[in-house]
Enzyme design. Structure first.
Site, mmCIF file in Angstrom:
data_model
loop_
_atom_site.group_PDB
_atom_site.id
_atom_site.type_symbol
_atom_site.label_atom_id
_atom_site.label_comp_id
_atom_site.label_asym_id
_atom_site.label_seq_id
_atom_site.Cartn_x
_atom_site.Cartn_y
_atom_site.Cartn_z
ATOM 1 N N LEU A 25 0.824 -1.174 -0.038
ATOM 2 C CA LEU A 25 0.036 0.007 0.074
ATOM 3 C C LEU A 25 0.859 1.107 -0.113
ATOM 4 O O LEU A 25 0.713 1.923 1.133
ATOM 5 C CB LEU A 25 -0.840 -0.084 1.093
ATOM 6 C CG LEU A 25 -2.305 -0.817 1.093
ATOM 7 C CD1 LEU A 25 -3.087 -0.671 2.323
ATOM 8 C CD2 LEU A 25 -2.979 -0.503 -0.049
ATOM 9 N N HIS A 26 1.422 1.357 -1.010
ATOM 10 C CA HIS A 26 2.401 2.896 -1.240
ATOM 11 C C HIS A 26 1.546 3.871 -1.690
ATOM 12 O O HIS A 26 0.173 3.543 -1.736
ATOM 13 C CB HIS A 26 3.530 2.594 -2.103
ATOM 14 C CG HIS A 26 3.071 2.260 -3.528
ATOM 15 N ND1 HIS A 26 3.188 3.321 -4.494
ATOM 16 C CD2 HIS A 26 2.922 1.440 -4.171
ATOM 17 C CE1 HIS A 26 2.530 2.753 -5.556
ATOM 18 N NE2 HIS A 26 2.572 1.387 -5.436
ATOM 19 N N LEU A 27 1.955 4.998 -1.821
ATOM 20 C CA LEU A 27 1.177 6.300 -1.932
ATOM 21 C C LEU A 27 -0.127 6.139 -3.010
ATOM 22 O O LEU A 27 -1.171 6.600 -2.695
ATOM 23 C CB LEU A 27 1.903 7.408 -2.192
ATOM 24 C CG LEU A 27 1.263 8.948 -1.951
ATOM 25 C CD1 LEU A 27 1.022 8.866 -0.628
ATOM 26 C CD2 LEU A 27 2.466 9.850 -2.246
#
Lengths: 100, 597
Positions: A25-27
């Protein structure tokens, strides 16, 4: 298919999913997720990982989960359209946010 | 102005948004902008909370305004770069804690917001031992910092340094959407950044705002002073610091020329590239990114003669999936239809290599495992791409081209794989264009020499002169010591091109050319004389080449070609063609520029 994963809880619905996209769950996926959760205005949505629970409508919160590939997340919703909210989020997460 | 006493310094970068402007430099350095930190009195708490709410509303408004402009000029996907910033401004967790901090610690809004972001970043870093994830702490800090600056600038009590009273050119290391949102756009006449490429935020925003932008300038900040006069040239991709009178005059006249040229372009756009005596050449564009397509069509391209497919493999962690590629290819094909798009299959190796394929280190990568060789060695990767291409062919006019072909055997192998995929797709009931044209690049001397055999196996050739010249003359043009030997007018090159074109035509297939020489008027003149059917080049060159073709007769171009084959040196050839071109230009001046038909 996703609806079968959604279970009833005392106050709404929930489902367990595994983060499958490569970078977790990166940006970008986090903001996609927040955007979707925020669409359910009158429904409270939370994500829980390893006992830590956060508001799914908070980008800071979602990033704080530090959910990498393979981590298991519990999605819970209570309020209006809680089943749809959970199903929509499950679909997005399991679809790998369109990136895989 | 001190322009007279100092020497102009010229910096080259990547042109990403066109236009020429002159203005004073404003050096934007987010690290140097200090956020005012102070403690407030108990009685000021409510007022400070209202100020935060107002600042948030104002910051959101300016981000949404820019977002709208990007949706209009590009699309929703590019506009999503604003979303994380907008979300931070609405983040319940972040805002609750910020209000709490204003109340309990009696900090002013900017200080409270920044401290909360810092807290989150620290907490985040301690959460994980994964160094990749921990590295994202920097992202959060950067995002938070930039949003807090935006907040500070939206606060009426802050004196805002980004409101300008005269025209400025912004120079920065890099820029984020929230940086741009703080700026007063009326006076911002250009963006120049040290970092970034064609898809960076600065590029996207500059296009949306229709101001010139040059990125990837390198270490220009060490040379620049605030307030210094500068010229930004978004066509050439350069900035000139401390221009002298000559540079300024040149910039002004270039700007006038470009404006006139753009008016002409409009007139030329819908006309075809046809010689006076009716020989038609298709002018297509070389493209790497889908976002370039509106731009190339605006320059009158009749299709894409070379779509480089490597980008989708480079900017990512793993290999792209069939679906990832299909989405890109379909979009490209649809936006260019009814014109054709020639997709060159993966041309990696050589200077760019795919880390995921773990290719061995090679002493001489340009003669190593690259392009079609790499694909045949990794059929899985190749098949994924071919499936995506065939599926996209159902949505427009797609063509497939194999690079680095050196023998008939490679063509047969690649075609066999393609046939397998066709069978699979038919079985799966997925639609694709059964008549799709398959071609090859002629860029290795052996392929040019054997062009007659190769022509029987494919629907078209595209001559890749950049590599053909390097391989034929054994010259690495990146090597300064021999770069001068790289010469498109070398008789050997012209003979190989003629052999290839003749072989194609004898077999009844069309032949194009997609090297840099397609954009060179003298070369284009020769290529027309040799009977080339298509020229593919950077979009900017298309109008000039179209004008050239519309002003000549095929018969004259043929005659010039016949003459040059008796000349023995490239300097003689070059001089002869240049003289012939000048005399054509002299004749052309007597006739109208556009409507010569």
């Amino acid at each position: 298919m996703t609806l079968s994963k959604v279970q009833n809880t005392d106050t709404g619905h929930c489902a367990r999913v595994v983060i499958c996209n490569g970078l977790g769950l990166h940006l970008r996926p986090a903001s996609q997720l927040v955007k979707l959760a925020s669409r359910f205005e009158t429904c409270e949505v939370t994500l829980t990982k390893n006992g830590q629970t956060i508001n799914a409508k908070s980008i800071m919160g979602v990033i704080m989960l530090a959910a990498e590939q393979g981590s298991e997340i519990l999605i819970e919703a209570h309020g209006d359209a809680s089943a749809e909210a959970v199903a929509a989020l499950v679909e997005m997460v399991e679809g790998g946010f369109g990136e895989t | 102005m001190t322009g007279e006493s100092t020497t102009p310094s010229i910096w080259h970068g990547i042109p990403v948004s066109p236009g020429i402007q002159i203005g004073k430099l404003y050096i934007y350095d987010p690290a140097q902008t200090t956020i005012s930190r102070r403690f407030i009195r108990r009685g000021e708490i409510e007022q400070e909370k209202t100020r935060l709410a107002d600042a948030i509303a104002k910051a959101k408004e300016s981000l949404l305004d820019l977002r709208g402009k990007v949706v209009q000029s590009l699309d929703e996907a590019h506009a999503s770069i604003f979303d994380p910033q907008l979300m931070l401004l609405e983040d319940p967790l972040l805002l609750d804690r910020t209000y709490e901090r204003i109340e309990q610690q009696q900090q002013n809004a900017a200080m409270a917001f920044t401290s909360v972001v810092q807290q989150f970043a620290d907490q985040f870093a301690s959460l994980t031992t994964d160094s990749y994830i921990a590295g994202r702490k920097v992202d959060i800090m950067d995002l938070g910092k930039r949003v807090s600056q935006l907040l500070a600038s939206a606060d009426p009590e802050t004196t805002n340094s980004l409101q300008f009273t005269e025209d400025v050119i912004i120079l920065a290391s890099d820029m984020s959407p929230s940086d741009t949102a703080q700026m007063d756009h009326q006076h911002v006449k250009g963006f120049a950044t040290e970092l970034g490429g064609p898809t960076s935020h600065s590029a996207i925003l500059a296009k949306a705002l229709e101001i010139p932008c040059v990125v990837g300038l390198g270490r220009v900040l060490q040379d620049a002073r605030p307030g210094q006069v500068a010229i930004i040239d978004g066509y050439e991709g350069q900035i000139v610091l401390d221009p002298d009178q000559r540079e300024l005059a040149r910039a002004k006249s270039r700007r006038r020329r470009h404006l006139a040229y753009e008016r002409d372009l409009q007139k030329l756009r819908t006309l075809s590239a046809e010689t006076v005596d009716g020989f038609r050449v298709e002018l297509a564009a070389n493209v790497e990114l889908p976002i370039e397509i509106p731009h190339v069509l605006a320059h009158g391209a009749e299709g894409v003669g070379l779509f480089r497919t490597e980008f989708q493999y480079l900017e990512r962690a793993g290999l792209p999936t069939e679906e990832d590629l299909f989405i890109v290819y379909k979009k490209v094909v649809e936006s260019v239809a009814p014109h054709p798009v020639v997709f060159r299959t993966i041309d990696l190796g050589g200077d760019k290599f795919l880390s995921t394929l773990q290719t061995a280190r090679e002493v001489n990568p340009f003669m190593g495992l690259r392009a079609i060789r790499l694909c045949l060695a990794h059929p899985g990767v190749f098949k994924t791409q071919l499936r995506a291409l065939l599926r996209a062919s159902a949505f427009g006019n797609a063509r497939i081209m194999f690079p680095m072909i050196s023998s008939v055997r490679e063509v047969l192998q690649a075609k066999a794989i393609l046939d397998e995929i066709r069978d699979d797709l038919r079985r799966e009931g997925r639609p694709f264009n059964e008549e799709i044209q398959i071609g090859i690049m002629i860029e290795i001397p052996s392929a040019a020499v054997c062009a007659d055999s190769l022509a029987r196996e494919v629907d078209f050739f595209s001559i890749g002169t950049n590599d053909l010249i390097q391989y034929t003359l054994a010259v690495d043009r990146g090597n300064e010591q021999v770069a001068s030997l790289y010469d498109p007018f070398h008789p050997a090159i012209l003979r190989l091109i003629r052999t290839t074109i003749d072989a194609a035509h004898r077999q009844g297939i069309w032949v194009g050319l997609c090297g840099e020489i397609a954009a060179n008027p003298l070369c284009a003149l020769l290529l027309v004389g040799l009977g080339i059917n298509e020229l593919s080049m950077g979009a900017l060159a298309i109008p000039e080449i179209k004008r050239l073709i519309r002003g000549i007769r095929l018969a004259d171009a043929r005659r010039i070609c016949e003459e040059i084959y008796s000349l023995r040196t490239s300097s003689d050839i070059h001089a002869y063609v240049r003289e012939a071109y000048r005399s054509i230009q002299r004749q052309r001046r007597k006739s109208p520029v556009v409507g010569t038909s």
